[in-house]
Design an enzyme around this catalytic site. Sequence first.
Site, PDB file in Angstrom:
ATOM      1  N   LYS A 192      -9.569   2.658  -9.480  1.00 57.48           N
ATOM      2  CA  LYS A 192      -8.514   2.192  -8.574  1.00 57.48           C
ATOM      3  C   LYS A 192      -9.118   1.688  -7.260  1.00 57.48           C
ATOM      4  CE  LYS A 192      -4.719   1.565  -6.429  1.00 57.48           C
ATOM      5  NZ  LYS A 192      -3.790   0.497  -6.702  1.00 57.48           N
ATOM      6  N   GLU A 228      -1.960   3.272 -10.037  1.00 55.66           N
ATOM      7  CA  GLU A 228      -0.994   2.179 -10.144  1.00 55.66           C
ATOM      8  C   GLU A 228      -1.649   0.876  -9.672  1.00 55.66           C
ATOM      9  OE1 GLU A 228       2.077   2.192 -11.604  1.00 55.66           O
ATOM     10  OE2 GLU A 228       1.457   0.127 -11.309  1.00 55.66           O
ATOM     11  N   CYS A 277      -2.880  -0.812   1.189  1.00 56.68           N
ATOM     12  CA  CYS A 277      -3.951  -0.254   0.357  1.00 56.68           C
ATOM     13  C   CYS A 277      -5.352  -0.804   0.560  1.00 56.68           C
ATOM     14  CB  CYS A 277      -3.560  -0.386  -1.105  1.00 56.68           C
ATOM     15  SG  CYS A 277      -2.236   0.754  -1.488  1.00 56.68           S
TER      16      CYS A 277
HETATM   17  C1  UGA Z   1      -2.674  -4.714  -3.922  1.00 55.34           C
HETATM   18  C2  UGA Z   1      -3.275  -4.997  -5.318  1.00 55.34           C
HETATM   19  O1  UGA Z   1      -3.135  -6.390  -5.624  1.00 55.34           O
HETATM   20  C3  UGA Z   1      -2.577  -4.175  -6.387  1.00 55.34           C
HETATM   21  O2  UGA Z   1      -3.222  -4.367  -7.651  1.00 55.34           O
HETATM   22  C4  UGA Z   1      -2.641  -2.699  -5.994  1.00 55.34           C
HETATM   23  O3  UGA Z   1      -1.940  -1.895  -6.941  1.00 55.34           O
HETATM   24  C5  UGA Z   1      -2.003  -2.524  -4.624  1.00 55.34           C
HETATM   25  O4  UGA Z   1      -2.709  -3.307  -3.659  1.00 55.34           O
HETATM   26  C6  UGA Z   1      -2.062  -1.074  -4.216  1.00 55.34           C
HETATM   27  O5  UGA Z   1      -3.140  -0.480  -4.303  1.00 55.34           O
HETATM   28  O6  UGA Z   1      -1.032  -0.546  -3.863  1.00 55.34           O
HETATM   29  P1  UGA Z   1      -0.510  -5.532  -2.604  1.00 55.34           P
HETATM   30  O7  UGA Z   1      -1.227  -4.996  -1.407  1.00 55.34           O
HETATM   31  O8  UGA Z   1       0.894  -5.138  -2.837  1.00 55.34           O
HETATM   32  O9  UGA Z   1      -1.312  -5.170  -3.939  1.00 55.34           O
HETATM   33  O10 UGA Z   1      -0.498  -7.143  -2.529  1.00 55.34           O
HETATM   34  P2  UGA Z   1      -1.570  -8.275  -2.841  1.00 55.34           P
HETATM   35  O11 UGA Z   1      -0.910  -9.348  -3.583  1.00 55.34           O
HETATM   36  O12 UGA Z   1      -2.811  -7.737  -3.430  1.00 55.34           O
HETATM   37  O13 UGA Z   1      -1.894  -8.857  -1.397  1.00 55.34           O
HETATM   38  C7  UGA Z   1      -2.630  -8.103  -0.433  1.00 55.34           C
HETATM   39  C8  UGA Z   1      -2.947  -8.978   0.766  1.00 55.34           C
HETATM   40  O14 UGA Z   1      -3.888  -9.972   0.438  1.00 55.34           O
HETATM   41  C9  UGA Z   1      -1.728  -9.729   1.325  1.00 55.34           C
HETATM   42  O15 UGA Z   1      -1.770  -9.689   2.729  1.00 55.34           O
HETATM   43  C10 UGA Z   1      -1.911 -11.122   0.790  1.00 55.34           C
HETATM   44  O16 UGA Z   1      -1.290 -12.098   1.567  1.00 55.34           O
HETATM   45  C11 UGA Z   1      -3.420 -11.254   0.815  1.00 55.34           C
HETATM   46  N1  UGA Z   1      -3.942 -12.250  -0.125  1.00 55.34           N
HETATM   47  C12 UGA Z   1      -3.801 -12.101  -1.465  1.00 55.34           C
HETATM   48  C13 UGA Z   1      -4.617 -13.349   0.376  1.00 55.34           C
HETATM   49  O17 UGA Z   1      -4.788 -13.512   1.599  1.00 55.34           O
HETATM   50  N2  UGA Z   1      -5.140 -14.274  -0.519  1.00 55.34           N
HETATM   51  C14 UGA Z   1      -4.996 -14.141  -1.864  1.00 55.34           C
HETATM   52  O18 UGA Z   1      -5.498 -15.022  -2.603  1.00 55.34           O
HETATM   53  C15 UGA Z   1      -4.312 -13.029  -2.353  1.00 55.34           C
END
Ligand code: UGA
Length: 446
Positions: free
Chosen positions: A207, A152, A263
């Site tokens: 993944k 996913e 994750c």
């Molecule tokens: C992440 C991946 O984006 C998904 O594709 C994947 O399916 C998922 O993990 C998973 O394996 O379950 P998620 O952890 O829900 O999704 O959220 P993200 O948007 O990726 O953010 C992760 C972290 O990175 C957050 O703490 C967010 O604030 C941080 N982040 C994200 C940043 O600090 N800078 C960014 O530019 C983007």
Amino acid sequence: MAVIADRCPQVQVTVVDLNAERIAAWNDPDLNQLPVYEPGLDAVVGRARGRNLHFSTAVEEAIAQADLVFISVNTPTKTRGLGAGQASDLRWVEASARTVAKAAQGHTIVVEKSTLPVRTAAVIQEILEAAEGSGPSAQQVGKTFSVLSNPEFLAEGTAIADLEHPDRVLIGGQDPQAIEALAALYRHWVPAERILTTNLWSSELSKLTANAFLAQRISSINGIAAFCEATGADVREVACAIGADSRIGSRFLQAGPGFGGSCFQKDILNLVYLCRHYGLGEVAAYWEQVVTLNHWQQRRIARLVITKLFGTVSGKRIGVLGFAFKADTNDTRESPAIRICRHLLEEGAILQIVDPKVSERQMALDLGQPAGSGDGSWHQVPDVLQAASGADALLLLTEWQTFSRIDWPAVAEVMRRPAWLFDARAKADGAAARAAGLNVWTVGEG
Ligand code: UGA
């Protein structure tokens, strides 16, 4: 599963769990009470529940009736034994595979949805094969299985849109008929060219690799953010300039307090563990650095707050804006706020924490101490004004939309001077805060 049910009304989807309380919550007539806060999910569940989406604790019954079984249990990092701190704990996957082996009837396609170390399908296959051929009675056909990997890629907060319009759906497997059966489900709403098929191991590894690459971008930009602060550059200008290169791309370049979520860290540590297992020490060390830098960024921010507040936060009030690991979710798993708040609590700070979705109970679990008062304590407050009340600093840790619309003159009024805004997400209106008399630090701004 809710989106599959929504998009495929002729398919019966039953979500099963051993936890009766959770299943009851999923069946709650009040859609605001669903156990997961995710924008748009209530509407999807509202449309499909009771029609072709069911939530039940009758695990074995549902498996017996199913043509496809998705194993979607958690795979946390092992806390003890072989590989502790890095390898994934597969006990729930193994237990699920054993239940499927026992309860399935006829031919069953078993889909790995959980994020798993490479070659886990072999474990599932072995458990299932041990049960193959056995049937409830001589008259009935014995059971057979096909195993697929279907990782996913949705992100929390945008899960429904990510599922409804995925960049790609990935299906790994060896059995063309099983692959076709799963692909046919997705083709109800996903264009055929976005459904990629690979062998099992490529799918499992893709993944881990996708998450490792995404997390690596965040550590890269956070490293550059620190460098910007030291040199007078601005990380947002740098991100914009490099992101304009189509080979780099503009997304996932937002500097912040480091990545959280269930994750990224888990998957990278798992990758590191597997690389070491296969004798690839340099590759392991390379990826491990992404996690090291992430923790460093969180320590750096906590230290910076202490330094700016004259080297001590003991007995000082600090308003913490946001506790979830990102906006639009109530999830706090590995949230940067946890590590940063713990550092500040150790230094004796009094934290006044506001988050639109995270409960006090969850904060207490994450911070390892109940809400209280006095030096080294924390308590939850309902709004920014109360977080600011009597505080020397506000520390913005989650990019909730509401934090971009703060009434800075009103906030400045209730703070103790000199007052600081530490904006670890570059989300607040820094100019307005400055105009109201606050000192402002913004991540990556030199
Ligand atoms: C992440 C991946 O984006 C998904 O594709 C994947 O399916 C998922 O993990 C998973 O394996 O379950 P998620 O952890 O829900 O999704 O959220 P993200 O948007 O990726 O953010 C992760 C972290 O990175 C957050 O703490 C967010 O604030 C941080 N982040 C994200 C940043 O600090 N800078 C960014 O530019 C983007």
